[in-house]
Scaffold this motif. Structure first.
Motif, mmCIF file in Angstrom:
data_model
loop_
_atom_site.group_PDB
_atom_site.id
_atom_site.type_symbol
_atom_site.label_atom_id
_atom_site.label_comp_id
_atom_site.label_asym_id
_atom_site.label_seq_id
_atom_site.Cartn_x
_atom_site.Cartn_y
_atom_site.Cartn_z
ATOM 1 N N MET A 120 -9.041 -6.742 -4.152
ATOM 2 C CA MET A 120 -9.449 -7.051 -2.779
ATOM 3 C C MET A 120 -8.324 -7.784 -2.062
ATOM 4 O O MET A 120 -7.937 -7.405 -0.953
ATOM 5 C CB MET A 120 -10.721 -7.905 -2.784
ATOM 6 C CG MET A 120 -11.139 -8.422 -1.418
ATOM 7 S SD MET A 120 -11.595 -7.155 -0.234
ATOM 8 C CE MET A 120 -13.239 -6.760 -0.827
ATOM 9 N N GLU A 121 -7.783 -8.805 -2.694
ATOM 10 C CA GLU A 121 -6.734 -9.602 -2.062
ATOM 11 C C GLU A 121 -5.502 -8.759 -1.743
ATOM 12 O O GLU A 121 -4.863 -8.950 -0.705
ATOM 13 C CB GLU A 121 -6.358 -10.784 -2.955
ATOM 14 C CG GLU A 121 -5.460 -11.782 -2.275
ATOM 15 C CD GLU A 121 -5.301 -13.077 -3.047
ATOM 16 O OE1 GLU A 121 -4.705 -14.010 -2.484
ATOM 17 O OE2 GLU A 121 -5.765 -13.161 -4.205
ATOM 18 N N ARG A 122 -5.176 -7.817 -2.612
ATOM 19 C CA ARG A 122 -4.026 -6.938 -2.386
ATOM 20 C C ARG A 122 -4.200 -6.115 -1.100
ATOM 21 O O ARG A 122 -3.230 -5.794 -0.428
ATOM 22 C CB ARG A 122 -3.858 -6.024 -3.608
ATOM 23 C CG ARG A 122 -2.684 -5.075 -3.513
ATOM 24 C CD ARG A 122 -2.423 -4.311 -4.801
ATOM 25 N NE ARG A 122 -3.554 -3.497 -5.219
ATOM 26 C CZ ARG A 122 -4.130 -3.546 -6.418
ATOM 27 N NH1 ARG A 122 -3.692 -4.383 -7.344
ATOM 28 N NH2 ARG A 122 -5.132 -2.765 -6.726
ATOM 29 N N ALA A 123 -5.438 -5.796 -0.744
ATOM 30 C CA ALA A 123 -5.712 -4.958 0.428
ATOM 31 C C ALA A 123 -5.654 -5.737 1.739
ATOM 32 O O ALA A 123 -5.465 -5.142 2.802
ATOM 33 C CB ALA A 123 -7.083 -4.302 0.289
ATOM 34 N N LEU A 124 -5.809 -7.051 1.669
ATOM 35 C CA LEU A 124 -5.987 -7.859 2.874
ATOM 36 C C LEU A 124 -4.728 -8.597 3.306
ATOM 37 O O LEU A 124 -3.982 -9.102 2.479
ATOM 38 C CB LEU A 124 -7.074 -8.918 2.635
ATOM 39 C CG LEU A 124 -8.418 -8.447 2.110
ATOM 40 C CD1 LEU A 124 -9.352 -9.635 1.923
ATOM 41 C CD2 LEU A 124 -9.030 -7.394 3.015
ATOM 42 N N HIS A 125 -4.544 -8.690 4.612
ATOM 43 C CA HIS A 125 -3.561 -9.628 5.157
ATOM 44 C C HIS A 125 -4.203 -11.009 5.081
ATOM 45 O O HIS A 125 -5.414 -11.143 5.305
ATOM 46 C CB HIS A 125 -3.223 -9.261 6.606
ATOM 47 C CG HIS A 125 -2.149 -10.112 7.173
ATOM 48 N ND1 HIS A 125 -2.399 -11.371 7.683
ATOM 49 C CD2 HIS A 125 -0.820 -9.903 7.292
ATOM 50 C CE1 HIS A 125 -1.276 -11.901 8.101
ATOM 51 N NE2 HIS A 125 -0.294 -11.030 7.877
ATOM 52 N N PRO A 126 -3.442 -12.060 4.748
ATOM 53 C CA PRO A 126 -4.037 -13.395 4.619
ATOM 54 C C PRO A 126 -4.736 -13.904 5.884
ATOM 55 O O PRO A 126 -5.608 -14.754 5.810
ATOM 56 C CB PRO A 126 -2.852 -14.299 4.274
ATOM 57 C CG PRO A 126 -1.752 -13.390 3.842
ATOM 58 C CD PRO A 126 -2.025 -12.039 4.419
ATOM 59 N N GLU A 127 -4.382 -13.371 7.040
ATOM 60 C CA GLU A 127 -4.992 -13.802 8.304
ATOM 61 C C GLU A 127 -6.141 -12.891 8.736
ATOM 62 O O GLU A 127 -6.575 -12.937 9.889
ATOM 63 C CB GLU A 127 -3.929 -13.857 9.410
ATOM 64 C CG GLU A 127 -2.820 -14.849 9.134
ATOM 65 C CD GLU A 127 -3.303 -16.296 9.119
ATOM 66 O OE1 GLU A 127 -4.198 -16.655 9.904
ATOM 67 O OE2 GLU A 127 -2.776 -17.069 8.296
ATOM 68 N N LEU A 128 -6.653 -12.072 7.821
ATOM 69 C CA LEU A 128 -7.738 -11.145 8.137
ATOM 70 C C LEU A 128 -8.909 -11.853 8.819
ATOM 71 O O LEU A 128 -9.251 -12.987 8.470
ATOM 72 C CB LEU A 128 -8.265 -10.505 6.849
ATOM 73 C CG LEU A 128 -9.579 -9.734 7.008
ATOM 74 C CD1 LEU A 128 -9.406 -8.300 6.619
ATOM 75 C CD2 LEU A 128 -10.687 -10.379 6.212
ATOM 76 N N ALA A 129 -9.516 -11.150 9.756
ATOM 77 C CA ALA A 129 -10.775 -11.589 10.367
ATOM 78 C C ALA A 129 -11.784 -10.470 10.167
ATOM 79 O O ALA A 129 -11.549 -9.337 10.593
ATOM 80 C CB ALA A 129 -10.591 -11.875 11.850
#
Length: 157
Positions: free
Chosen positions: A58-67
């Protein structure tokens, strides 16, 4: 006879051929199969990671600033309410096994790239109980989910 005053007909053909070539390059930028596969992989890391409880995926798919956002209706007041979740809350919910509650035979994960232009894409995921609209962008060479707008499906009665 030339359509451009003072320009020979061969110049006009050169401009026409150049325009056709450039339009083909622009089209290729928006429909590259390798990029579409990478976008689909990011979307699958997100939804399959959720179902599997795989926080790293999951973390690999997301930009850290995801909303991740949803508008829902408060059943008591009938008024709209704004719900927001950031990347780390989504990763933690995955780690806690939130998606594992969905039985494997109900784990729907239909991924459709609705639109793409260069380094931006809109992706739709039809999941078991909701629909996600992902805004995905190429960030430091990798496709990352930047924003998610989602909606719950109606519950069957």
């Amino acid at each position: 006879m030339s359509l451009i005053p003072g320009a020979p007909f061969s110049v006009l053909r050169w401009f026409t051929a150049s325009a056709l070539l450039l339009s083909g390059v622009a089209s290729a930028q928006t429909t590259s199969p390798d990029e579409n596969a990478a976008i689909t992989k990011t979307a699958l890391d997100y939804i399959e990671g959720w179902y599997a409880g795989d926080a790293a995926r999951m973390e690999r798919a997301l930009h850290p600033e995801l909303a991740k956002r949803m508008i829902s209706i408060d059943p008591k007041t009938g008024r709209s309410q704004f719900n927001h979740m950031g990347a780390m809350a989504l990763v933690q919910g995955t780690r806690d096994g939130g998606g594992k509650k969905t039985p494997p035979d109900r784990q729907l994960k239909e991924v459709t790239i609705l639109d793409r232009y260069n380094n931006a894409a809109i992706v739709k995921i039809v999941a078991s109980d909701w629909i996600d609209y992902l805004e995905v962008a190429k960030f430091n060479g990798d496709w990352k989910i930047i924003n998610v707008l989602w909606e719950l499906k109606p519950t069957s009665r």
